[in-house]
Design an enzyme around this catalytic site. Sequence first.
Site, short mmCIF file in Angstrom:
data_model
loop_
_atom_site.label_atom_id
_atom_site.label_comp_id
_atom_site.label_asym_id
_atom_site.label_seq_id
_atom_site.Cartn_x
_atom_site.Cartn_y
_atom_site.Cartn_z
N LYS A 3 -51.07 -68.91 44.66
CA LYS A 3 -50.48 -70.21 44.33
C LYS A 3 -49.29 -70.03 43.38
O LYS A 3 -48.21 -70.58 43.60
CB LYS A 3 -51.53 -71.13 43.68
CG LYS A 3 -52.74 -71.39 44.57
CD LYS A 3 -53.76 -72.29 43.91
CE LYS A 3 -54.41 -71.71 42.67
NZ LYS A 3 -55.27 -70.53 42.92
N ARG A 27 -58.72 -79.65 40.88
CA ARG A 27 -59.73 -78.66 41.27
C ARG A 27 -61.07 -79.32 41.58
O ARG A 27 -62.00 -78.64 42.02
CB ARG A 27 -59.94 -77.68 40.11
CG ARG A 27 -59.08 -76.43 40.18
CD ARG A 27 -59.33 -75.67 38.89
NE ARG A 27 -59.16 -74.26 38.96
CZ ARG A 27 -58.02 -73.62 38.68
NH1 ARG A 27 -56.93 -74.29 38.43
NH2 ARG A 27 -57.98 -72.32 38.69
N ARG A 44 -53.89 -57.96 39.26
CA ARG A 44 -52.81 -58.84 38.79
C ARG A 44 -52.33 -58.44 37.39
O ARG A 44 -53.14 -58.17 36.51
CB ARG A 44 -53.29 -60.30 38.77
CG ARG A 44 -52.29 -61.24 38.11
CD ARG A 44 -52.47 -62.68 38.48
NE ARG A 44 -53.75 -63.24 38.07
CZ ARG A 44 -54.15 -64.46 38.42
NH1 ARG A 44 -53.39 -65.22 39.20
NH2 ARG A 44 -55.33 -64.90 38.03
N ARG A 69 -54.53 -60.65 32.35
CA ARG A 69 -55.21 -61.83 31.81
C ARG A 69 -56.65 -61.49 31.48
O ARG A 69 -57.32 -60.83 32.26
CB ARG A 69 -55.17 -62.97 32.84
CG ARG A 69 -53.88 -63.77 32.78
CD ARG A 69 -53.76 -64.75 33.91
NE ARG A 69 -54.97 -65.52 34.19
CZ ARG A 69 -55.04 -66.47 35.13
NH1 ARG A 69 -53.97 -66.76 35.85
NH2 ARG A 69 -56.16 -67.12 35.34
N ARG A 91 -65.42 -67.47 38.61
CA ARG A 91 -64.36 -68.41 39.02
C ARG A 91 -64.45 -68.70 40.50
O ARG A 91 -64.22 -69.82 40.94
CB ARG A 91 -62.98 -67.85 38.65
CG ARG A 91 -62.66 -68.05 37.17
CD ARG A 91 -61.68 -67.05 36.64
NE ARG A 91 -60.40 -67.11 37.27
CZ ARG A 91 -59.54 -66.09 37.34
NH1 ARG A 91 -59.88 -64.92 36.83
NH2 ARG A 91 -58.38 -66.24 37.91
P1 ADP Z 1 -53.09 -67.65 42.00
O1 ADP Z 1 -52.01 -68.37 41.25
O2 ADP Z 1 -53.49 -68.37 43.26
O3 ADP Z 1 -54.28 -67.30 41.16
P2 ADP Z 1 -51.20 -65.38 42.07
O4 ADP Z 1 -49.95 -65.95 42.63
O5 ADP Z 1 -51.25 -65.11 40.61
O6 ADP Z 1 -52.46 -66.28 42.52
O7 ADP Z 1 -51.50 -64.04 42.87
C1 ADP Z 1 -52.63 -63.20 42.53
C2 ADP Z 1 -52.20 -61.73 42.58
O8 ADP Z 1 -51.95 -61.34 43.94
C3 ADP Z 1 -50.93 -61.40 41.83
O9 ADP Z 1 -51.11 -60.12 41.26
C4 ADP Z 1 -49.84 -61.42 42.89
O10 ADP Z 1 -48.80 -60.48 42.56
C5 ADP Z 1 -50.59 -60.95 44.13
N1 ADP Z 1 -50.19 -61.66 45.36
C6 ADP Z 1 -49.84 -62.97 45.47
N2 ADP Z 1 -49.59 -63.29 46.77
C7 ADP Z 1 -49.82 -62.15 47.49
C8 ADP Z 1 -49.75 -61.84 48.89
N3 ADP Z 1 -49.44 -62.78 49.80
N4 ADP Z 1 -50.04 -60.57 49.28
C9 ADP Z 1 -50.39 -59.65 48.35
N5 ADP Z 1 -50.48 -59.87 47.03
C10 ADP Z 1 -50.20 -61.11 46.58
P1 ADP Z 2 -56.43 -68.97 38.84
O1 ADP Z 2 -55.53 -69.68 39.80
O2 ADP Z 2 -56.19 -67.51 38.76
O3 ADP Z 2 -57.87 -69.33 38.98
P2 ADP Z 2 -55.49 -70.68 36.66
O4 ADP Z 2 -54.43 -70.04 35.87
O5 ADP Z 2 -55.14 -71.76 37.61
O6 ADP Z 2 -56.22 -69.46 37.38
O7 ADP Z 2 -56.64 -71.23 35.71
C1 ADP Z 2 -57.21 -70.44 34.70
C2 ADP Z 2 -58.36 -71.18 34.04
O8 ADP Z 2 -57.87 -72.39 33.43
C3 ADP Z 2 -59.46 -71.65 34.99
O9 ADP Z 2 -60.43 -70.64 35.22
C4 ADP Z 2 -60.05 -72.86 34.22
O10 ADP Z 2 -60.88 -72.42 33.16
C5 ADP Z 2 -58.81 -73.46 33.57
N1 ADP Z 2 -58.19 -74.51 34.43
C6 ADP Z 2 -56.95 -74.49 35.00
N2 ADP Z 2 -56.72 -75.60 35.72
C7 ADP Z 2 -57.86 -76.36 35.61
C8 ADP Z 2 -58.26 -77.61 36.16
N3 ADP Z 2 -57.47 -78.33 36.96
N4 ADP Z 2 -59.50 -78.07 35.83
C9 ADP Z 2 -60.32 -77.39 35.02
N5 ADP Z 2 -60.01 -76.18 34.50
C10 ADP Z 2 -58.79 -75.68 34.78
#
Ligand code: ADP
Ligand code: ADP
Length: 212
Positions: free
Chosen positions: A13, A88, A124, A157, A168
């Site tokens: 995302k 979410r 990541r 992170r 998660r």
């Molecule tokens: P999210 O915001 O959904 O948690 P991220 O954009 O942070 O996901 O992506 C998670 C990890 O995977 C990061 O380390 C990113 O560099 C990598 N990543 C994101 N999209 C892809 C993809 N399409 N193929 C391979 N690796 C990816």
């Molecule tokens: P990822 O996409 O890798 O799961 P985020 O950066 O979106 O991680 O979120 C990290 C943490 O922040 C989540 O595990 C949760 O604890 C909190 N968080 C983020 N967005 C929300 C939401 N919309 N509702 C509740 N908790 C949230």
Amino acid sequence: MKLILFGPPGAGKGTQAKLLIEKLKLPHISTGDILRSEVKNNTGLGKQAKGFMDAGKLVPDALVTEMVRKRMQEPDLKNGFILDGYPRTEAQAKALDDILKGGIDKAIYLSTSERVVVQRLTGRRVCPKCGTNYHLTNMPPKKDMLCDKCQVGLFQRPDDNEATVKNRLSVYLKECSAVLDFYKKQGKLEDVSGDLDSGEVFKIISEKILAL
Ligand code: ADP
Ligand code: ADP
Ligand code: ZN
């Protein structure tokens, strides 16, 4: 255009949002990024959120929704936004419709397999300055663990460890179908495979879904 990026942690995302903001010139709102900055600055909200985040649990709906409500009042969002990490839960989806009046335009769902998600989250690495996400093997920076743009060291992170990642994912699976149904009923859900490489995902979103 009011867009939502939805999908499991690690679906890509944040990565897709960064690509889309360059093309659409819209602000990116990541509730995870806002919450991490509140924690870092040790604000009242940060203090309340930290324990939930460290455990991989959701921060309570009321706290996150209040934060989103405030952000939505800012003038930079008049042409729309790309929202990543919210809603979410079904309660959050309902609250967002309430905040926005006319609702969102599209919810893009990055459906991603569990194997891929775990590989992505454990590898990541993030730039502390601009928030760009890298990956040890999938998307490494050009120079040793330094952000390509900011030249500062990347970090991992604290919630990207295996135990918290599993938590998660289970939280996500519990809540996701209600959010998907909510947007499906509105005819706003667009499904893309998040397992594909990021260029392909971006191409599908920009050409097939957004017709850019
Ligand atoms: P999210 O915001 O959904 O948690 P991220 O954009 O942070 O996901 O992506 C998670 C990890 O995977 C990061 O380390 C990113 O560099 C990598 N990543 C994101 N999209 C892809 C993809 N399409 N193929 C391979 N690796 C990816
Ligand atoms: P990822 O996409 O890798 O799961 P985020 O950066 O979106 O991680 O979120 C990290 C943490 O922040 C989540 O595990 C949760 O604890 C909190 N968080 C983020 N967005 C929300 C939401 N919309 N509702 C509740 N908790 C949230
Ligand atoms: Zn950077």
